[in-house]
Design a protein around this motif. Structure first.
Motif, mmCIF file in Angstrom:
data_model
loop_
_atom_site.group_PDB
_atom_site.id
_atom_site.type_symbol
_atom_site.label_atom_id
_atom_site.label_comp_id
_atom_site.label_asym_id
_atom_site.label_seq_id
_atom_site.Cartn_x
_atom_site.Cartn_y
_atom_site.Cartn_z
ATOM 1 N N UNK A 177 -29.576 -26.627 50.887
ATOM 2 C CA UNK A 177 -30.086 -27.483 49.816
ATOM 3 C C UNK A 177 -29.043 -28.477 49.321
ATOM 4 N N UNK A 178 -27.759 -28.207 49.594
ATOM 5 C CA UNK A 178 -26.669 -29.098 49.212
ATOM 6 C C UNK A 178 -25.412 -28.623 49.911
ATOM 7 N N UNK A 179 -24.407 -29.500 49.995
ATOM 8 C CA UNK A 179 -23.106 -29.121 50.539
ATOM 9 C C UNK A 179 -22.025 -29.560 49.559
ATOM 10 N N UNK A 180 -20.921 -28.796 49.550
ATOM 11 C CA UNK A 180 -19.765 -29.134 48.722
ATOM 12 C C UNK A 180 -18.531 -29.161 49.610
ATOM 13 N N UNK A 181 -17.690 -30.164 49.411
ATOM 14 C CA UNK A 181 -16.475 -30.300 50.210
ATOM 15 C C UNK A 181 -15.243 -30.227 49.327
ATOM 16 N N UNK A 182 -14.380 -29.226 49.596
ATOM 17 C CA UNK A 182 -13.034 -29.226 49.025
ATOM 18 C C UNK A 182 -12.200 -30.089 49.958
ATOM 19 N N UNK A 183 -11.710 -31.203 49.435
ATOM 20 C CA UNK A 183 -11.113 -32.235 50.277
ATOM 21 C C UNK A 183 -9.668 -31.931 50.666
ATOM 22 N N UNK A 184 -9.449 -30.727 51.120
ATOM 23 C CA UNK A 184 -8.187 -30.302 51.713
ATOM 24 C C UNK A 184 -8.482 -29.497 52.977
ATOM 25 N N UNK A 185 -7.517 -29.417 53.873
ATOM 26 C CA UNK A 185 -7.638 -28.507 55.009
ATOM 27 C C UNK A 185 -7.212 -27.109 54.575
ATOM 28 N N UNK A 186 -7.544 -26.133 55.402
ATOM 29 C CA UNK A 186 -7.091 -24.769 55.119
ATOM 30 C C UNK A 186 -5.571 -24.694 55.156
ATOM 31 N N UNK A 187 -4.942 -25.476 56.045
ATOM 32 C CA UNK A 187 -3.481 -25.461 56.151
ATOM 33 C C UNK A 187 -2.818 -25.973 54.876
ATOM 34 N N UNK A 188 -3.472 -26.892 54.176
ATOM 35 C CA UNK A 188 -2.936 -27.376 52.906
ATOM 36 C C UNK A 188 -2.989 -26.325 51.818
ATOM 37 N N UNK A 189 -3.912 -25.387 51.943
ATOM 38 C CA UNK A 189 -4.208 -24.436 50.866
ATOM 39 C C UNK A 189 -4.523 -25.226 49.591
ATOM 40 N N UNK A 190 -3.668 -25.146 48.556
ATOM 41 C CA UNK A 190 -3.913 -25.894 47.329
ATOM 42 C C UNK A 190 -2.788 -26.886 47.055
ATOM 43 N N UNK A 191 -1.996 -27.171 48.082
ATOM 44 C CA UNK A 191 -0.843 -28.055 47.925
ATOM 45 C C UNK A 191 -1.241 -29.517 48.121
ATOM 46 N N UNK A 192 -0.312 -30.411 47.765
ATOM 47 C CA UNK A 192 -0.534 -31.828 47.993
ATOM 48 C C UNK A 192 -1.717 -32.359 47.214
ATOM 49 N N UNK A 193 -2.288 -33.436 47.721
ATOM 50 C CA UNK A 193 -3.427 -34.059 47.061
ATOM 51 C C UNK A 193 -4.685 -33.915 47.906
ATOM 52 N N UNK A 194 -5.800 -33.765 47.233
ATOM 53 C CA UNK A 194 -7.084 -33.756 47.928
ATOM 54 C C UNK A 194 -7.373 -35.173 48.423
ATOM 55 N N UNK A 195 -7.917 -35.266 49.632
ATOM 56 C CA UNK A 195 -8.228 -36.557 50.240
ATOM 57 C C UNK A 195 -9.683 -36.900 49.951
ATOM 58 N N UNK A 196 -9.895 -37.631 48.863
ATOM 59 C CA UNK A 196 -11.266 -37.934 48.443
ATOM 60 C C UNK A 196 -11.995 -38.835 49.432
ATOM 61 N N UNK A 197 -11.267 -39.530 50.296
ATOM 62 C CA UNK A 197 -11.941 -40.374 51.285
ATOM 63 C C UNK A 197 -12.801 -39.538 52.225
ATOM 64 N N UNK A 198 -12.442 -38.275 52.394
ATOM 65 C CA UNK A 198 -13.240 -37.379 53.234
ATOM 66 C C UNK A 198 -14.583 -37.071 52.564
ATOM 67 N N UNK A 199 -14.594 -37.013 51.247
ATOM 68 C CA UNK A 199 -15.858 -36.810 50.530
ATOM 69 C C UNK A 199 -16.774 -38.006 50.736
ATOM 70 N N UNK A 200 -16.191 -39.193 50.681
ATOM 71 C CA UNK A 200 -16.973 -40.412 50.918
ATOM 72 C C UNK A 200 -17.536 -40.430 52.337
ATOM 73 N N UNK A 201 -16.730 -40.001 53.308
ATOM 74 C CA UNK A 201 -17.196 -39.968 54.698
ATOM 75 C C UNK A 201 -18.315 -38.955 54.878
ATOM 76 N N UNK A 202 -18.210 -37.816 54.213
ATOM 77 C CA UNK A 202 -19.261 -36.806 54.304
ATOM 78 C C UNK A 202 -20.547 -37.323 53.671
ATOM 79 N N UNK A 203 -20.415 -38.037 52.561
ATOM 80 C CA UNK A 203 -21.590 -38.599 51.901
ATOM 81 C C UNK A 203 -22.309 -39.590 52.814
#
Length: 378
Positions: A177-203
């Motif tokens: 019914x919907x999808x959610x994207x955490x804009x990091x890779x698993x290798x990043x874990x919670x470090x660095x910055x989320x890449x919001x451009x990936x959210x735009x690409x998924x949209x």
């Protein structure tokens, strides 16, 4: 400051989500007490801690206790984890058939080694056939009861193994019914910055169901900026609300175009902390509640002038009476500090993702990996 945005009409199944905000499930955090506290500030969807499908099927007592919702929670939202399509389908049928939840989300984003080394969490979308089988079986079981099934995932395993676009298309095709994207890779874990451009690409890739964005939303301004920059249909808030449940009130004001409320002074933070303690005691009893509350202390007092000795006292608190004594020693007039606006919660460092032997050999291998254990909550 007054924030404005053309607010999307976010619907997840039969539920209109206004404002378009979802509380991300967080292990050891989003129990019924914390969810109720957050809901007192604003509307949205508030997801419980991750529940293991196998534990539901085998009716593990600890898991059944975690599957608790407040009297006024609507929709009751539960996140399910599993690696076996049959087990996931059976768990969804139990949850929906017995009226235990109104919305089921699925976890394909967890980067923790004990999960990925068994092929679960953020590792699983790499196996496209298995991922499709799980979503199809789960979504079909949920649909039989009129319950929406949604899917949350990450950008990929690492920069060399990106999975999010395939995962989004597959989830849409198989009935999510919907999808959610955490804009990091698993290798990043919670470090660095989320890449919001990936959210735009998924949209751009997923056009028939809502796409929600997750990652680095620490203020209401961050939420508005994510939606403006990516075109996503809603936001998922995780670490940004740790020790800051009033963020949901700020988000509600921002999406309504109202002035954002000023941050609370230390006296108001103390009141919120006391309320959190009461809700935890009601849910788990005083001993477990106080142990659980300790991890929240540094988040609540982030940036405030609280001395080291007093902080140690809060970090070791063992009763409501002791908590009240410590609260009485705070400077209740201390204003909300600008330093409390930034990132909070775990960040850590990037690292190699632990995977089952040969996991990357064939993305179209639909074999079920080692069965997950029954430990719900992450």
């Amino acid at each position: 400051m007054t924030a404005t945005l053309t607010k999307p009409d976010l619907r997840i199944g039969p539920y209109r989500v206004d404002p378009p905000v979802v509380l991300a499930p967080m292990a050891g955090i989003t129990n019924v007490a914390f969810r109720q506290l957050c809901q007192e500030y604003g509307a949205g969807i508030y997801v419980c801690e991750m529940i293991t499908a196998r534990a539901v099927v085998e009716r593990h007592p600890g898991t059944m206790h975690m599957m608790t919702f407040g009297e006024h929670e609507k929709p009751r939202s539960m996140q399910l984890y599993g690696v076996d399509p049959k087990t996931m389908r059976e768990a969804v049928k139990i949850i929906t058939g017995e009226g235990l939840a109104d919305h089921v989300d699925s976890n394909f984003g967890c980067p923790v080694s004990k999960v990925t080394r068994k092929g679960g969490g953020a590792a699983l979308p790499y196996k496209r056939k298995l991922f499709a089988d799980i979503v199809r079986e789960s979504a079909a079981a949920a649909a039989e009861a009129g319950v929406p099934f949604t899917v949350k995932f990450r950008v990929g395993i690492d920069d060399d193994h990106l999975t999010y676009l395939d995962a989004g298309r597959i989830a849409e095709a198989e009935g999510a019914a919907a999808v959610s994207l955490h804009a990091r890779t698993a290798a990043q874990r919670y470090s660095g910055k989320a890449d919001w451009s990936k959210i735009a690409a998924l949209k751009e890739a997923v056009t028939g169901i809502p796409v929600l964005g997750n990652g680095d939303i620490f203020t209401s301004g961050d939420a508005l900026r994510m939606m403006a920059e990516t075109g996503c249909d809603g936001v998922v808030v995780g670490r940004g609300c740790l020790g800051r449940p009033w963020l949901f009130g700020e988000l509600e004001a921002a999406f309504a175009g109202r002035e954002i409320p000023a941050g609370p002074d230390l006296g108001e933070v103390a009141r919120v902390l006391r309320r959190h303690a009461e809700l935890l005691v009601h849910h788990d009893g005083p001993a477990k509640a106080m142990r659980d509350l300790r991890k929240h202390m540094a988040w609540y007092f982030m940036g405030f002038p609280v001395g080291s000795e007093l902080r140690r006292g809060f970090a070791m608190v063992s009763s409501l009476t002791e908590l009240d004594d410590l609260i009485g020693q705070l400077d209740h007039d201390a204003p909300f500090p600008e330093a409390a606006e930034g990132p909070r919660g775990r960040q850590g460092s990037p690292g190699k993702v632990t995977l089952p032997h040969g996991w990357l050999d064939d993305p179209d291998d639909g074999c079920v990996p080692e069965t997950e254990d029954m430990h719900s909550g992450g």
